[in-house]
Design an enzyme around this catalytic site. Structure first.
Site, PDB file in Angstrom:
ATOM      1  N   THR B 132       0.823  -1.213   0.000  1.00 11.53           N
ATOM      2  CA  THR B 132       0.000   0.000   0.000  1.00 11.53           C
ATOM      3  C   THR B 132       0.861   1.269   0.000  1.00 11.53           C
ATOM      4  O   THR B 132       1.908   1.325   0.626  1.00 11.53           O
ATOM      5  CB  THR B 132      -0.888  -0.009   1.263  1.00 11.53           C
ATOM      6  OG1 THR B 132      -1.612  -1.235   1.273  1.00 11.53           O
ATOM      7  CG2 THR B 132      -1.852   1.157   1.273  1.00 11.53           C
ATOM      8  N   GLY B 171       2.650  -3.119   8.273  1.00 15.40           N
ATOM      9  CA  GLY B 171       2.730  -3.680   9.620  1.00 15.40           C
ATOM     10  C   GLY B 171       4.116  -4.201   9.937  1.00 15.40           C
ATOM     11  O   GLY B 171       4.663  -4.986   9.173  1.00 15.40           O
ATOM     12  N   GLU B 409      -6.533  -6.131   3.646  1.00 19.59           N
ATOM     13  CA  GLU B 409      -6.632  -7.217   2.655  1.00 19.59           C
ATOM     14  C   GLU B 409      -7.828  -6.994   1.717  1.00 19.59           C
ATOM     15  O   GLU B 409      -8.374  -7.940   1.169  1.00 19.59           O
ATOM     16  CB  GLU B 409      -6.758  -8.581   3.334  1.00 19.59           C
ATOM     17  CG  GLU B 409      -5.573  -8.977   4.173  1.00 19.59           C
ATOM     18  CD  GLU B 409      -4.275  -9.057   3.390  1.00 19.59           C
ATOM     19  OE1 GLU B 409      -4.326  -9.361   2.187  1.00 19.59           O
ATOM     20  OE2 GLU B 409      -3.219  -8.780   3.979  1.00 19.59           O
TER      21      GLU B 409
HETATM   22  C1  LIG Z   1      -4.881  -2.133  10.190  1.00 22.65           C
HETATM   23  C2  LIG Z   1      -4.355  -2.161   8.769  1.00 22.65           C
HETATM   24  C3  LIG Z   1      -3.222  -2.888   8.458  1.00 22.65           C
HETATM   25  C4  LIG Z   1      -2.694  -2.894   7.157  1.00 22.65           C
HETATM   26  N1  LIG Z   1      -1.533  -3.591   6.901  1.00 22.65           N
HETATM   27  C5  LIG Z   1      -0.960  -3.502   5.636  1.00 22.65           C
HETATM   28  C6  LIG Z   1       0.324  -4.121   5.355  1.00 22.65           C
HETATM   29  O1  LIG Z   1       0.937  -4.753   6.229  1.00 22.65           O
HETATM   30  N2  LIG Z   1       0.865  -3.974   4.112  1.00 22.65           N
HETATM   31  C7  LIG Z   1       0.229  -3.272   3.131  1.00 22.65           C
HETATM   32  O2  LIG Z   1       0.763  -3.175   2.043  1.00 22.65           O
HETATM   33  N3  LIG Z   1      -0.988  -2.668   3.363  1.00 22.65           N
HETATM   34  C8  LIG Z   1      -1.598  -2.750   4.598  1.00 22.65           C
HETATM   35  N4  LIG Z   1      -2.818  -2.124   4.845  1.00 22.65           N
HETATM   36  C9  LIG Z   1      -3.468  -1.346   3.780  1.00 22.65           C
HETATM   37  C10 LIG Z   1      -4.782  -1.943   3.301  1.00 22.65           C
HETATM   38  O3  LIG Z   1      -4.558  -3.115   2.571  1.00 22.65           O
HETATM   39  C11 LIG Z   1      -5.553  -0.896   2.470  1.00 22.65           C
HETATM   40  O4  LIG Z   1      -5.777   0.207   3.285  1.00 22.65           O
HETATM   41  C12 LIG Z   1      -6.877  -1.464   1.994  1.00 22.65           C
HETATM   42  O5  LIG Z   1      -6.646  -2.380   0.982  1.00 22.65           O
HETATM   43  C13 LIG Z   1      -7.864  -0.395   1.508  1.00 22.65           C
HETATM   44  O6  LIG Z   1      -7.338   0.353   0.462  1.00 22.65           O
HETATM   45  P1  LIG Z   1      -7.426   1.947   0.456  1.00 22.65           P
HETATM   46  O7  LIG Z   1      -6.963   2.411   1.757  1.00 22.65           O
HETATM   47  O8  LIG Z   1      -6.745   2.410  -0.766  1.00 22.65           O
HETATM   48  O9  LIG Z   1      -8.999   2.237   0.301  1.00 22.65           O
HETATM   49  P2  LIG Z   1      -9.649   3.186  -0.820  1.00 22.65           P
HETATM   50  O10 LIG Z   1      -9.654   2.489  -2.113  1.00 22.65           O
HETATM   51  O11 LIG Z   1      -9.055   4.526  -0.758  1.00 22.65           O
HETATM   52  O12 LIG Z   1     -11.132   3.217  -0.274  1.00 22.65           O
HETATM   53  C14 LIG Z   1     -11.837   4.429  -0.004  1.00 22.65           C
HETATM   54  C15 LIG Z   1     -13.294   4.263  -0.332  1.00 22.65           C
HETATM   55  O13 LIG Z   1     -13.469   4.222  -1.743  1.00 22.65           O
HETATM   56  C16 LIG Z   1     -14.256   3.127  -2.125  1.00 22.65           C
HETATM   57  N5  LIG Z   1     -13.774   2.667  -3.435  1.00 22.65           N
HETATM   58  C17 LIG Z   1     -12.493   2.561  -3.842  1.00 22.65           C
HETATM   59  N6  LIG Z   1     -12.443   2.111  -5.096  1.00 22.65           N
HETATM   60  C18 LIG Z   1     -13.708   1.924  -5.503  1.00 22.65           C
HETATM   61  C19 LIG Z   1     -14.313   1.462  -6.726  1.00 22.65           C
HETATM   62  N7  LIG Z   1     -13.590   1.115  -7.786  1.00 22.65           N
HETATM   63  N8  LIG Z   1     -15.653   1.377  -6.784  1.00 22.65           N
HETATM   64  C20 LIG Z   1     -16.388   1.730  -5.733  1.00 22.65           C
HETATM   65  N9  LIG Z   1     -15.882   2.172  -4.560  1.00 22.65           N
HETATM   66  C21 LIG Z   1     -14.550   2.273  -4.452  1.00 22.65           C
HETATM   67  C22 LIG Z   1     -14.086   2.097  -1.018  1.00 22.65           C
HETATM   68  O14 LIG Z   1     -15.211   1.282  -0.883  1.00 22.65           O
HETATM   69  C23 LIG Z   1     -13.877   2.973   0.198  1.00 22.65           C
HETATM   70  O15 LIG Z   1     -15.108   3.285   0.778  1.00 22.65           O
HETATM   71  C24 LIG Z   1      -3.350  -2.137   6.148  1.00 22.65           C
HETATM   72  C25 LIG Z   1      -4.489  -1.406   6.472  1.00 22.65           C
HETATM   73  C26 LIG Z   1      -5.012  -1.405   7.753  1.00 22.65           C
HETATM   74  C27 LIG Z   1      -6.222  -0.592   8.065  1.00 22.65           C
END
Ligand SMILES: Cc1cc2nc3c(=O)[nH]c(=O)nc-3n(C[C@H](O)[C@H](O)[C@H](O)COP(=O)(O)OP(=O)(O)OC[C@H]3O[C@@H](n4cnc5c(N)ncnc54)[C@H](O)[C@@H]3O)c2cc1C
Ligand SMILES: Cc1cc2nc3c(=O)[nH]c(=O)nc-3n(C[C@H](O)[C@H](O)[C@H](O)COP(=O)(O)OP(=O)(O)OC[C@H]3O[C@@H](n4cnc5c(N)ncnc54)[C@H](O)[C@@H]3O)c2cc1C
Lengths: 639, 639
Positions: B132, B171, B409
């Site tokens: 991410t 993480g 995930e």
């Molecule tokens: C506690 C925690 C631990 C984590 N650990 C790791 C790790 O170890 N390594 C790592 O690499 N990552 C890690 N992550 C990251 C995590 O995998 C991402 O935050 C997650 O996949 C969500 O992606 P985003 O933040 O880009 O969400 P976004 O895509 O920004 O979502 C924002 C909103 O937009 C909506 N949305 C997005 N795209 C679309 C679409 N095409 N159509 C409709 N709606 C949409 C979603 O539903 C959501 O409501 C971690 C996250 C958390 C919270």
């Protein structure tokens, strides 16, 4: 929605803002925003989440000290204090003007008030409200703490005979309070007169030691860090004595000779509960709205997937998944805020008179606000993806507060039983024609008159108030009918009453919102109309399961209703900046890395990380290096 | 349900317990329960919630040290380590065998594995997975970090050109890790080959200093204290170099001369995601079940209202409000655990082959498990009234973990899009006859054959598997039909896909549960049958809104279905102790004041309070005394 990209830096005082906040509330908010952020202790610089419980609480006490000082100096109102408290976050002084003062005001005699109120208003004594016991929260009749009148000394003797009679969950009792309002059975000459209120000093005014005959323990952390700055306490009495004058004598009282004067009307016993639930009805909406405000600005900034002309990705606010969660939630919380404030006002007007209908209204308001607020904040967090999970996003703080609100001041299922009881009573005595709130029960007397198909093939029909109201009435009458039938059969209806209460409140909140709109300023009329329409149709769509198997709505009805819902979303969308602009939470209020005013959220998030207390991790490096060589010991021991 | 009053003190190893936990999982759990609680550092005596972030993290590092030592000494399996991790709670070593090891195993070449795996298994290097970025989580194609091949030195040059390209949420990166698997675009001779994995050392192995050319900040607290013991990190590269050999070469690779060898099948890119989502599918169910286990024991102990013969109040488990929340949740989580384990097993069996259907299955499993688990834990907390809100109740800890799982995930809405895509593809090529998972699409080819009324007037009919299956198929086919129609019209279907995914999984989990039952031991067959029936009918009742306006279910159908639901609840009730008894979480695992084995919950709650860090509040008394006299200054200054 270009204007959403810039969150407010100051409060908005437009006519629409006055309408939405309420003119006096907005004025108080402006007063507070002018003053508080100037003080170092309120500058949002300390990362409270990183502190230990002890340091966290100590910091909250220092904030309380500063706030009380400012408040006294400014000569502000009690409402100013309550609002400030809500803005800053929980402090041990939180119960002082809420549950402590309001009970004194509602339930003491004039002479008692004259004695106690000045002390409370000066913070000369620090208060809390001790009702719940380890064994009894919902069922107050089960309270075991006893106050036995000793006529020889003109005193009450307080006893907690068992572990289950320990007072618990008492906010501010754990370490802060000097006085507690204690709910206790009154025993006179071996006769149990049931629960009464007593003013009990619990700590020495000079040393702050717990008084003899009392034990107090602080409860330690609450789940999810809920109200961490508050010291909830557990308390037991072992023959502790207080003078007779400290029994609350606003309605019932006890004479010197032990004669008990029972209350003339029973209203008093729940007045303070009604007031607090009324307050919560709108307050919780504001907390949820702050979370939605943060989320809305972030999703208008965030882009993900789907390149647009110019090569930029699509703003996530433009996805159906986001709109269908965010916009109805905004509409709902505005409906909650405006209706909640009407409830609070109605209660204030009716204080001292028969308040039974206010009682039911406050139950509906509190249940509706807390159930929706907790979910809407969770929606806000999920809308923001991973970044919503930063503590610095500011969304979790609201969640803990709002989720716990489903329990405190009455569990949603338990207090919904009261609406059930009101419906049963009304039905039995045929009172629906004179009780407008339950007018929908009329439908149950003549079911055939209402069960024909609606036949609203055209989605336009769903924007018609009469049609909307018809479905809302029909839904709650179906649920009420099932409830009455099950009650008649002697079934336990304690599960279904919550859905019934929500449907009842859906109907009334839609009506209340439209009636509130009548006095809205020209400026925001269009926006508020679109909002009310969206709120209404979303309650219809969310209530559809009640109509499964019913002839009342046809396949075409449902299709056109869902179309109308999408139209309502589209029509509301251009007004979102106007509605959020009226709220105009300042950065000092949102404390969120997701909607800063002077930088991008990404810079704010990374900037926040640069201050981490783990960036200097030298203190743990020897341990980490040791861990990485543990395998060698293992290999050696195998040799 | 008398036997519910006593929670287990040791694991159960009966045939039913083996069936529910899985025999190997149960064996591992027994191994761990025999060993870990003996060690002081795992004795549950430290009140982690009260610590500062820094102390909390340090304590978790010490626990990691102890666990790694024990693990090496015992020569346990990696699965033992994973299970221990889940029992103890998040530690910085959590990613090592999950996302770090599993990616190495799935995506490195044999030579690379031979070099790296021993180091990982010895904890000689400490790992994390860096995918991410600040600007991109869901949309991995948008990742900006680049690894440019420098053929002169046979190295890659890593660059993070912008703030939004900073790796974030990683993480164990914040303070713990020495190595990161970095997802980065591969650039060769100006040609962008898209995302690849790279093994990057990030800290000096002797000093633990961050290496030159890299900056790392720890992210500070997560909301609701989520994973507080984990140091998530933000990272940027400024021309940092790594040797060519550190590009993962399991499928694609780069030759010395800069020739790019693309992957033969594209499977590899999502294999590790499929594995982790598969794992989560059952793990999250176990976490939720632990919360329900705690709540069930507490509500069987708690009494409130309604005196019974003998004068005792009613156990709250006997109220409809409690049964209707608790029992279906238990049934649902068992269904999730058993189906999730089947998914995990199926994935393992299919590793290396075409895994597209596993991909879809793991999406359904992960979305279903995380959406329900978060809600079921909230149900558990609310069931316990006020006392559920004590940190010591142990319910909040699960909530933070499970609620965040709706996002990490893969956000539920975003990953549900993949099922939508599979349905569209299958529909277009008429594949439903050969793809059993989507067989329900057949109903859309001949809608009239399925839309007649069901006419199940007798509630008994709803216990029939064929009838149950028919409604579940009908429901998902209606939702799929709407989805396909909206897709055809070019509408944005990203909101509705989540409901579609849940309905799709309802159908498959009901089927999966019944097929799992076939191999259940005699001992628990009756209990599991009653459970499966309750799970099934609860999914029918919860899915009713889809049938509003449809002729498929009549008024009588619905009435009899709801009766059948109540019958299913009643029939399941006597089996609850047997099911919970098979889980038999020990006090060391539940860590809950609401289900202690050697005392009553009330004694445990009050006992916990006696240890509060605020019971000695002398350090704040001068401040409190000062607060109580502030009014005097005010009066003086007015003179
Ligand atoms: C506690 C925690 C631990 C984590 N650990 C790791 C790790 O170890 N390594 C790592 O690499 N990552 C890690 N992550 C990251 C995590 O995998 C991402 O935050 C997650 O996949 C969500 O992606 P985003 O933040 O880009 O969400 P976004 O895509 O920004 O979502 C924002 C909103 O937009 C909506 N949305 C997005 N795209 C679309 C679409 N095409 N159509 C409709 N709606 C949409 C979603 O539903 C959501 O409501 C971690 C996250 C958390 C919270
Ligand atoms: C953060 C917090 C702050 C608080 N602050 C204070 C304070 O300052 N002062 C104070 O006095 N108290 C305080 N309380 C206590 C609070 O008011 C009670 O905990 C609350 O009213 C719930 O009561 P209970 O705990 O007895 O729930 P219970 O009644 O034990 O609820 C347990 C379960 O039983 C169910 N149930 C109970 N009765 C019935 C029924 N008749 N029919 C069907 N279902 C039923 C409920 O739905 C619930 O699921 C606080 C609580 C919290 C969490």
């Amino acid at each position: 929605m270009a204007s959403l990209s810039q969150p407010a830096s100051e409060p908005n005082t437009s006519p629409l803002a006055k309408f939405i906040w309420g003119p006096e509330n907005l004025q108080r908010r402006c007063d507070l925003l002018k003053e508080l952020p100037q003080h170092a202790i309120f500058k949002n610089e300390v990362n409270l989440a990183a502190l230990s419980r002890r340091d966290h609480w100590a910091y909250r006490v220092q904030q309380a000290q500063a706030l009380i000082g400012i408040w006294l100096k400014k000569g502000w109102s009690r409402d100013h204090f309550l609002d400030a408290n809500r803005m800053i976050g929980e402090m041990p002084c939180s119960p002082q003007f809420r549950i402590f003062f309001k009970n004194i005001q509602a339930q003491m005699s004039p002479e008692q008030k004259a004695f106690w109120i000045p002390k409370v208003e000066r913070f000369e004594i620090l208060g809390c409200y001790a009702q719940t016991e380890v064994g009894h929260g919902s069922n107050l009749r089960g309270i075991e703490t006893s106050a036995t009148f000793d006529s020889t000394t003109d005193e009450f003797i307080l006893e907690s005979p068992t572990v289950s009679s320990s007072k618990i969950w008492i906010g501010a009792l754990g370490a802060w309070a000097t006085h507690a309002i204690v709910v206790s059975r009154l025993i006179v000459n071996g006769h149990d007169h049931g629960n009464h209120l007593f003013m009990v000093q619990v700590r020495d005014l000079k040393t702050h030691d717990v008084l003899p005959g009392i034990t107090i323990y602080e409860q330690r952390d609450k789940t999810l860090n809920t109200l961490r700055g508050l010291d909830n306490g557990v308390m037991r009495f072992f023959g502790h004595r207080i003078p007779r004058s400290q029994m609350f004598a606003g309605s019932s009282s006890l004479s010197r000779d032990g004669t008990y004067n029972p209350p003339i009307n029973k209203n008093h016993s729940y007045t303070s509960m009604v007031i607090i639930r009324g307050l919560l009805s709108s307050e919780l909406g504001l907390d949820a709205m702050k979370a939605l405000y943060i989320a809305a600005h972030y999703v208008a900034f965030r882009r993900q997937f789907g390149a647009n002309p110019g090569g930029m990705e699509t703003r996530v606010i433009d996805y159906a998944s986001v709109k269908n969660r965010l916009f109805p939630a905004i509409a709902r919380e505005v409906a909650i805020i405006l209706n909640g404030r009407q409830i609070t006002a109605a209660i204030e007007e009716r204080l001292g008179t028969n308040m039974e209908d206010m009682h039911i209204m406050s139950v509906g308001g509190k249940v509706y606000a807390s159930e929706h607020a907790a979910r809407d904040v969770e929606i806000a967090r999920l809308l923001c993806g991973g970044h919503g999970t930063h503590e610095s996003a500011g969304l979790g703080r609201s969640y803990t507060l709002l989720s716990a609100a489903r329990t405190y001041e009455g569990d949603s299922y338990v207090i919904s039983l009261q609406l059930g009881r009101a419906i049963t009573k009304c039905w039995q005595r045929g009172g629906e024609d004179t009780l407008p709130a339950l007018g929908y029960l009329r439908r149950l007397r003549k079911p055939t008159a209402y069960q024909q198909r609606l036949r609203q093939d055209e989605s336009q029909a769903w924007h018609d108030r009469a049609v909307q109201d018809d479905v809302l009435e029909q839904r709650v009458s179906i649920l009420a009918g099932q409830f009455l039938e099950d009650t008649r059969k002697g079934k336990d209806t304690s599960f279904q009453v919550l859905e019934l209460t929500m449907a009842h409140t859906d109907l009334h909140y839609v009506r209340g919102l439209y009636s509130a709109l009548e006095s809205s300023p020209e400026e925001g009329k269009m926006a508020l109309k679109a909002l009310a329409n969206l709120f209404t149709i979303s309650t219809l769509v969310n209530g559809l399961s009640t109509f499964a198997g019913s002839d009342y709505l046809s396949y075409n009805d449902i299709r056109s209703m869902k179309e109308a819902y999408q139209t309502a979303l589209v029509e509301f969308e251009p007004h979102v900046p106007c509605i959020l602009g009226a709220f105009a939470f300042t950065p000092w209020e949102t404390r969120s890395s997701l909607c800063p005013v002077d930088k991008s959220p990404y810079d704010a998030i990374v900037g926040h990380a640069m201050g981490s207390e783990l960036n200097d991790n030298r203190f743990m490096r020897p341990t980490i290096l040791n861990i990485r060589s543990l395998w060698k010991n293992q290999q050696e021991s195998r040799l």
